[in-house]
Design a protein around this motif. Structure first.
Motif, PDB file in Angstrom:
ATOM      1  N   THR A 174       0.850  -1.204   0.000  1.00 54.90           N
ATOM      2  CA  THR A 174       0.000   0.000   0.000  1.00 54.90           C
ATOM      3  C   THR A 174       0.885   1.253   0.000  1.00 54.90           C
ATOM      4  OG1 THR A 174      -0.329  -0.156   2.407  1.00 54.90           O
ATOM      5  CG2 THR A 174      -2.028  -1.113   0.998  1.00 54.90           C
ATOM      6  N   GLU A 175       1.390   1.650   1.179  1.00 53.92           N
ATOM      7  CA  GLU A 175       2.186   2.884   1.231  1.00 53.92           C
ATOM      8  C   GLU A 175       3.037   2.905   2.492  1.00 53.92           C
ATOM      9  OE1 GLU A 175      -0.314   6.385   1.681  1.00 53.92           O
ATOM     10  OE2 GLU A 175      -1.729   5.291   2.932  1.00 53.92           O
ATOM     11  N   GLY A 176       3.749   4.010   2.690  1.00 54.92           N
ATOM     12  CA  GLY A 176       4.525   4.187   3.909  1.00 54.92           C
ATOM     13  C   GLY A 176       3.612   4.661   5.036  1.00 54.92           C
ATOM     14  N   GLY A 177       4.138   4.723   6.251  1.00 57.52           N
ATOM     15  CA  GLY A 177       3.347   5.175   7.394  1.00 57.52           C
ATOM     16  C   GLY A 177       2.950   6.636   7.251  1.00 57.52           C
ATOM     17  N   ALA A 178       3.820   7.422   6.606  1.00 58.33           N
ATOM     18  CA  ALA A 178       3.520   8.843   6.364  1.00 58.33           C
ATOM     19  C   ALA A 178       4.095   9.255   5.012  1.00 58.33           C
ATOM     20  CB  ALA A 178       4.106   9.698   7.479  1.00 58.33           C
ATOM     21  N   SER A 179       3.979   8.358   4.030  1.00 53.55           N
ATOM     22  CA  SER A 179       4.617   8.611   2.725  1.00 53.55           C
ATOM     23  C   SER A 179       4.093   7.619   1.692  1.00 53.55           C
ATOM     24  CB  SER A 179       6.135   8.462   2.856  1.00 53.55           C
ATOM     25  OG  SER A 179       6.430   7.197   3.431  1.00 53.55           O
ATOM     26  N   ASN A 180       4.383   7.887   0.428  1.00 53.23           N
ATOM     27  CA  ASN A 180       4.076   6.944  -0.649  1.00 53.23           C
ATOM     28  C   ASN A 180       5.357   6.244  -1.097  1.00 53.23           C
ATOM     29  OD1 ASN A 180       1.829   9.381  -1.406  1.00 53.23           O
ATOM     30  ND2 ASN A 180       1.099   7.275  -1.362  1.00 53.23           N
ATOM     31  N   LEU A 181       5.156   5.087  -1.705  1.00 53.10           N
ATOM     32  CA  LEU A 181       6.291   4.219  -2.059  1.00 53.10           C
ATOM     33  C   LEU A 181       6.556   4.183  -3.569  1.00 53.10           C
ATOM     34  CD1 LEU A 181       8.289   1.808  -1.413  1.00 53.10           C
ATOM     35  CD2 LEU A 181       6.289   0.304  -1.709  1.00 53.10           C
ATOM     36  N   PHE A 182       7.834   4.260  -3.917  1.00 56.22           N
ATOM     37  CA  PHE A 182       8.297   4.032  -5.297  1.00 56.22           C
ATOM     38  C   PHE A 182       9.439   3.032  -5.234  1.00 56.22           C
ATOM     39  CE2 PHE A 182       6.231   8.080  -5.636  1.00 56.22           C
ATOM     40  CZ  PHE A 182       5.802   8.202  -6.945  1.00 56.22           C
ATOM     41  N   PHE A 183       9.590   2.198  -6.278  1.00 59.37           N
ATOM     42  CA  PHE A 183      10.766   1.328  -6.351  1.00 59.37           C
ATOM     43  C   PHE A 183      11.073   1.036  -7.815  1.00 59.37           C
ATOM     44  CE2 PHE A 183       8.392  -2.552  -7.223  1.00 59.37           C
ATOM     45  CZ  PHE A 183       7.150  -2.299  -6.647  1.00 59.37           C
ATOM     46  N   VAL A 184      12.285   0.560  -8.051  1.00 58.71           N
ATOM     47  CA  VAL A 184      12.704   0.248  -9.423  1.00 58.71           C
ATOM     48  C   VAL A 184      12.848  -1.259  -9.563  1.00 58.71           C
ATOM     49  CG1 VAL A 184      14.546   0.482 -11.147  1.00 58.71           C
ATOM     50  CG2 VAL A 184      13.862   2.460  -9.760  1.00 58.71           C
ATOM     51  N   LYS A 185      12.104  -1.767 -10.551  1.00 61.19           N
ATOM     52  CA  LYS A 185      12.150  -3.208 -10.816  1.00 61.19           C
ATOM     53  C   LYS A 185      12.307  -3.386 -12.321  1.00 61.19           C
ATOM     54  CE  LYS A 185       9.678  -7.335 -10.155  1.00 61.19           C
ATOM     55  NZ  LYS A 185       8.416  -7.895 -10.476  1.00 61.19           N
ATOM     56  N   ASN A 186      13.237  -4.217 -12.743  1.00 60.11           N
ATOM     57  CA  ASN A 186      13.515  -4.427 -14.176  1.00 60.11           C
ATOM     58  C   ASN A 186      13.634  -3.090 -14.920  1.00 60.11           C
ATOM     59  OD1 ASN A 186      13.233  -7.166 -13.637  1.00 60.11           O
ATOM     60  ND2 ASN A 186      11.061  -7.143 -14.158  1.00 60.11           N
TER      61      ASN A 186
END
Ligand code: PMP
Length: 276
Positions: A174-186
């Motif tokens: 879903t998200e962080g406790g007080a933030s949004n999540l991004f990540f790099v895959k392939n």
């Protein structure tokens, strides 16, 4: 001596210490309140209209008649009258003071408002985080002050020396406790798609939009915990963190590249547009 924090309560500007609140305020009894955190840089609010639109949406979901013109005026006044040029305004809107504590509120209560400005600098600080079950309610798209799930998870993570958490519902990120999540895959930038379990972060939206202008696609989809543990880098976004890289996930034993080219590029694009 520390300068007293200046604020505004129900339209009156004063130092925060002088503000008196009724214990029957529904902010106190039910967290029947909404809020925004509006960052400012060089005395100018970042994405002010986005914050106001999100507040308008949250207010519509709670059927609160919020005077947005008054909100805009007060936030602007807090920014222009503050002694610092970089910081944020915290602004809260509460349904009002009920004569009696009751889940069902009296009709047409007088909306209670409270805001203050605080000095703040965006700092480059890699985060150690942990993953946890998302134990929150089903309307996390409303920016409400009812944040006990976030508070419980983030304080539990703090005992493991973590700065933040990344939550998942049945393995779906879903998200962080007080933030949004991004990540790099392939070699693609990924972020969980918006739904009722995620706050539509303004920093998230600004970054996605700015990357689009550089023809860098962000995949918004349903992602699983395994997608994150196999990622090459990850970062969190918020109005006060900006883009904060994740160094490690303590309970997955994942370590990430803090200097991944797609993170560096995202950071450069974001800072150029909003922080320069
Ligand atoms: N999700 C949650 C749960 C948050 O509390 C925040 C910060 N208020 C965010 C995401 C990030 O939102 P924004 O970029 O608008 O600060």
């Amino acid at each position: 001596m520390k300068t007293p924090l200046k604020g505004v309560f129900n339209g009156a500007f004063d130092t925060v210490d002088n503000i008196k609140i009724s214990p029957f305020s529904r902010a106190y009894t039910f967290s029947d309140s909404l809020y925004e955190v509006v960052p400012f840089f060089n005395s100018t609010a970042i994405a002010f209209d986005h914050h106001i639109k999100r507040l308008e949406f949250s207010a519509s979901q709670l059927a609160m008649a919020v005077d947005l013109k008054k909100v805009i005026f007060e936030i602007n006044s807090l920014i222009t009258s503050s002694e610092f040029s970089n910081g944020y305004v915290y602004y809260q809107v509460t349904r009002g003071v009920d004569p009696l504590r009751s889940h069902i509120h009296e009709p047409n209560l007088k909306i209670e408002t409270f805001g203050y400005a605080k000095a703040h600098l965006f700092q480059w600080k890699p985060l150690r985080v942990s993953v946890c079950d998302d134990i929150r309610w089903g309307r996390c798209d409303i920016k409400s002050t009812s944040l006990l799930g976030n508070v419980m998870s983030m304080n539990a993570a703090k005992l493991d020396n973590c700065d933040e958490v990344i939550m998942h519902k049945d393995n779906l990120l879903t998200e962080g406790g007080a933030s949004n999540l991004f990540f790099v895959k392939n070699d693609s930038i990924c972020t969980p798609a918006l739904n009722g379990n995620i706050l539509p972060g303004i920093t998230r939206a600004l970054l996605i939009n700015e990357l689009k202008n550089y023809n860098i696609e962000v995949i918004e989809d349903n992602f699983r915990l395994e997608d994150l543990s196999n990622a090459s880098c990850a970062w969190l976004t918020s109005s006060t963190k900006g883009l904060a890289p994740i160094s490690e996930i303590s309970n997955l034993e994942s370590h990430f590249d803090l200097y991944h080219p797609l993170f560096k590029k995202s950071e450069e694009i974001f800072n150029k547009k909003f922080l320069s």
